[in-house]
Design an enzyme around this catalytic site. Sequence first.
Site, PDB file in Angstrom:
ATOM      1  N   ASP A  41       1.137  -1.008  -0.473  1.00 13.10           N
ATOM      2  CA  ASP A  41      -0.033   0.542  -0.361  1.00 13.10           C
ATOM      3  C   ASP A  41       0.880   1.324  -0.045  1.00 13.10           C
ATOM      4  O   ASP A  41       1.371   1.048   0.897  1.00 13.10           O
ATOM      5  CB  ASP A  41      -1.101   0.075   0.810  1.00 13.10           C
ATOM      6  CG  ASP A  41      -1.836   0.879   0.588  1.00 13.10           C
ATOM      7  OD1 ASP A  41      -1.995   1.581   0.579  1.00 13.10           O
ATOM      8  OD2 ASP A  41      -3.656   0.196   1.867  1.00 13.10           O
ATOM      9  N   ASP A  92      -2.838   4.441  -2.454  1.00 21.85           N
ATOM     10  CA  ASP A  92      -3.862   5.035  -1.593  1.00 21.85           C
ATOM     11  C   ASP A  92      -4.282   6.691  -2.105  1.00 21.85           C
ATOM     12  O   ASP A  92      -3.419   7.603  -2.923  1.00 21.85           O
ATOM     13  CB  ASP A  92      -3.779   5.337  -0.418  1.00 21.85           C
ATOM     14  CG  ASP A  92      -4.473   5.429   0.755  1.00 21.85           C
ATOM     15  OD1 ASP A  92      -5.060   4.680   1.068  1.00 21.85           O
ATOM     16  OD2 ASP A  92      -4.651   6.881   1.750  1.00 21.85           O
ATOM     17  N   GLU A 144      -5.910   3.923  -6.235  1.00 21.43           N
ATOM     18  CA  GLU A 144      -7.648   4.214  -5.461  1.00 21.43           C
ATOM     19  C   GLU A 144      -7.398   5.824  -5.884  1.00 21.43           C
ATOM     20  O   GLU A 144      -7.589   6.517  -5.413  1.00 21.43           O
ATOM     21  CB  GLU A 144      -7.337   3.760  -3.779  1.00 21.43           C
ATOM     22  CG  GLU A 144      -8.845   3.815  -3.316  1.00 21.43           C
ATOM     23  CD  GLU A 144      -8.418   4.791  -1.659  1.00 21.43           C
ATOM     24  OE1 GLU A 144      -9.760   4.467  -1.444  1.00 21.43           O
ATOM     25  OE2 GLU A 144      -7.717   5.526  -1.268  1.00 21.43           O
ATOM     26  N   HIS A 171     -11.296  -2.762   2.711  1.00 23.46           N
ATOM     27  CA  HIS A 171     -11.455  -2.375   3.791  1.00 23.46           C
ATOM     28  C   HIS A 171     -11.977  -1.177   4.485  1.00 23.46           C
ATOM     29  O   HIS A 171     -12.047  -0.529   6.105  1.00 23.46           O
ATOM     30  CB  HIS A 171      -9.996  -2.276   4.756  1.00 23.46           C
ATOM     31  CG  HIS A 171      -9.178  -0.808   4.012  1.00 23.46           C
ATOM     32  ND1 HIS A 171      -8.933  -0.603   2.794  1.00 23.46           N
ATOM     33  CD2 HIS A 171      -8.710   0.128   4.580  1.00 23.46           C
ATOM     34  CE1 HIS A 171      -8.331   0.071   2.240  1.00 23.46           C
ATOM     35  NE2 HIS A 171      -7.941   1.130   3.356  1.00 23.46           N
ATOM     36  N   ASP A 172     -12.830  -0.425   3.369  1.00 21.17           N
ATOM     37  CA  ASP A 172     -13.099   1.201   3.700  1.00 21.17           C
ATOM     38  C   ASP A 172     -15.141   0.761   3.669  1.00 21.17           C
ATOM     39  O   ASP A 172     -15.473   1.272   3.631  1.00 21.17           O
ATOM     40  CB  ASP A 172     -13.000   1.779   2.900  1.00 21.17           C
ATOM     41  CG  ASP A 172     -11.461   2.313   2.824  1.00 21.17           C
ATOM     42  OD1 ASP A 172     -10.842   2.391   4.230  1.00 21.17           O
ATOM     43  OD2 ASP A 172     -11.176   2.267   2.785  1.00 21.17           O
TER      44      ASP A 172
HETATM   45  C1  GLC Z   1      -7.775   5.144   1.592  1.00 20.60           C
HETATM   46  C2  GLC Z   1      -7.572   4.495   2.379  1.00 20.60           C
HETATM   47  C3  GLC Z   1      -8.138   4.693   4.076  1.00 20.60           C
HETATM   48  C4  GLC Z   1      -7.618   5.487   4.676  1.00 20.60           C
HETATM   49  C5  GLC Z   1      -7.201   6.830   3.237  1.00 20.60           C
HETATM   50  C6  GLC Z   1      -6.347   8.215   4.419  1.00 20.60           C
HETATM   51  O1  GLC Z   1      -9.437   5.886   1.473  1.00 20.60           O
HETATM   52  O2  GLC Z   1      -8.374   3.016   1.783  1.00 20.60           O
HETATM   53  O3  GLC Z   1      -8.553   3.616   4.596  1.00 20.60           O
HETATM   54  O4  GLC Z   1      -8.754   6.007   5.696  1.00 20.60           O
HETATM   55  O5  GLC Z   1      -7.016   7.118   2.207  1.00 20.60           O
HETATM   56  O6  GLC Z   1      -5.488   7.469   4.536  1.00 20.60           O
END
Ligand code: GLC
Length: 559
Positions: free
Chosen positions: A98, A200, A254, A330-331
Amino acid sequence: MNEKWWKNAVVYQIYPRSFKDSNGDGIGDLEGIYEKLDYLAELGIDVIWMSPVYKSPNDDNGYDISDYQDIMDDFGTMDDFDRVLKKAHSLNIKIMMDLVVNHTSDEHKWFIESKKSKDNPYHDYYMWADPDKNGNPPNRWESCFSGSAWEYVESVGQFYLHSFSRKQPDLNWDNPKVREEVFKMMTWWCDKGIDGFRMDVISMISKYPGLPDGPENGNGYTGNTSCDGPNIHKYLREMNEKVLSKYRLITVGECPGVNAEQAKKYANIDGSELDMIFQFEHVSGSALKPCHHGKWDGEAMTMPELRANFTKWQKDLEGCAWNSLFLSNHDQPRCVSRFGNDSEQYRELSAKMLATMTHFQKGTPYVYQGEEIGMTNVQFPLDEYGDIEVRNAYQDLVIKNKTISEDDFRKAVWNKSRDNARVPMQWDDSENAGFTTGKPWFRLSDRYQEINVKKALEKNDSVFYYYKDLIRLRHGEELLTEGDYQLLLPEDEKIFAYLRTSDKEQWIVVANLSEDTVSTEGLAKYVSDKEDIKITNYKDRTGIKADLRPYEAFMMRIR
Ligand code: GLC
Ligand code: CA
């Protein structure tokens, strides 16, 4: 190096904190991952995406990194990491890290320097801005975790931007030194032998010059002044040229707030930026009753909306970019609770149905830990939720602004909270589900005696073996990687059906997303004497004709 080995790969996401604890401190760790690699090899996945294991004060469960080249004490040491990498490779499993570089922790040495003074050489590593004429934040941008996205620092007399928590200051990607440092760090990991990056909120790294307010208050994940900024492609191309192109990697960005048109650049098959992106339209709720309070109200997408959205992405990216396929991470809440039916009667059937519908589209499928055994959402009292997103939203919406009642907020948390995905993995039916011998860092689901890995491995028609079959099919059948996608029955309220077609063959995927029995009449013209079932969640299904039972799904060859 531009070999697209990841096109028929299946990725499995591990959230290390909740995966497996090896030393009884209640927190999952690298040694725990090591122990379970054989389990993942049995499932057949190709790649592990590991949520962050770097040094971090853990304000946002590791997404706030204070040292990119070290491991969080809770998780172990760099030696432990190296052992995991080595064993994974020996099992033919690749490791995708990540990469969290929109922001660092406020405890990162760059930030500690940065906030010392305006003329510190690191000051410009972050997004600093002067107060407005009344001493207020420079604009109205809101943090994705509620409240203003700006924090004032006395010693500098300026605000810094934090799109997430106060302890996650945004890096200034317009500063070439920042890019250089990040690329150097990425190169270090690649040289160590890792196989890719999940990036991320990468769509947020290029900030809008002048820090303009959007038409409405707020910003957040999808705010039109936080995502897809003016230099994003310049930076990704530079990253590609300086790092990614030199290795044989898998990369996924992402990308909240990025639509299919824009995605064609990020994930172009010419390999100039990333291999694929995660988009979030299909998990963002219904257009009929949209969310006004972040994600805490509004309604889930209807099945036709979900289907239309998947189809739009399949069609728009066809031939020019590559899709990622996912229902959970995980979100996100657990997909079987959200889109299926997590009752004892239908949980397994609907989990298999959802997987069928998703995995046979064109793209690279992602499985989130526990999804392969059909883990479900949880319902805890509000004070048991530790996630910063929940805690901040509660303060903001329930206590301060009183725009949502406590009851409604609790319901929303049960349906939507990220913590649904973060309860410990359920390995067996012993105390604490075999996750830890100590006190787990977060409460377990009450259903672990019913839903666990041990049980799934003992039952030959479990959700686990179904996923194993899906993965085997993906590896063995070129049509699933390359074939064309065509939606069928676009008006149907319950059936999600599509064709995958190559020069030689045609396959049909049919899923009943409802609890009702429904006729397949609409598919009559696909009935053929070549029908050859490849996978199904009701064993006695042999052809297209018979009615679909609750949550029934199958895929069969028809030509
Ligand atoms: C992304 C991650 C999340 C995190 C955010 C800030 O969306 O998937 O879990 O809180 O970024 O890093
Ligand atoms: Ca531990």
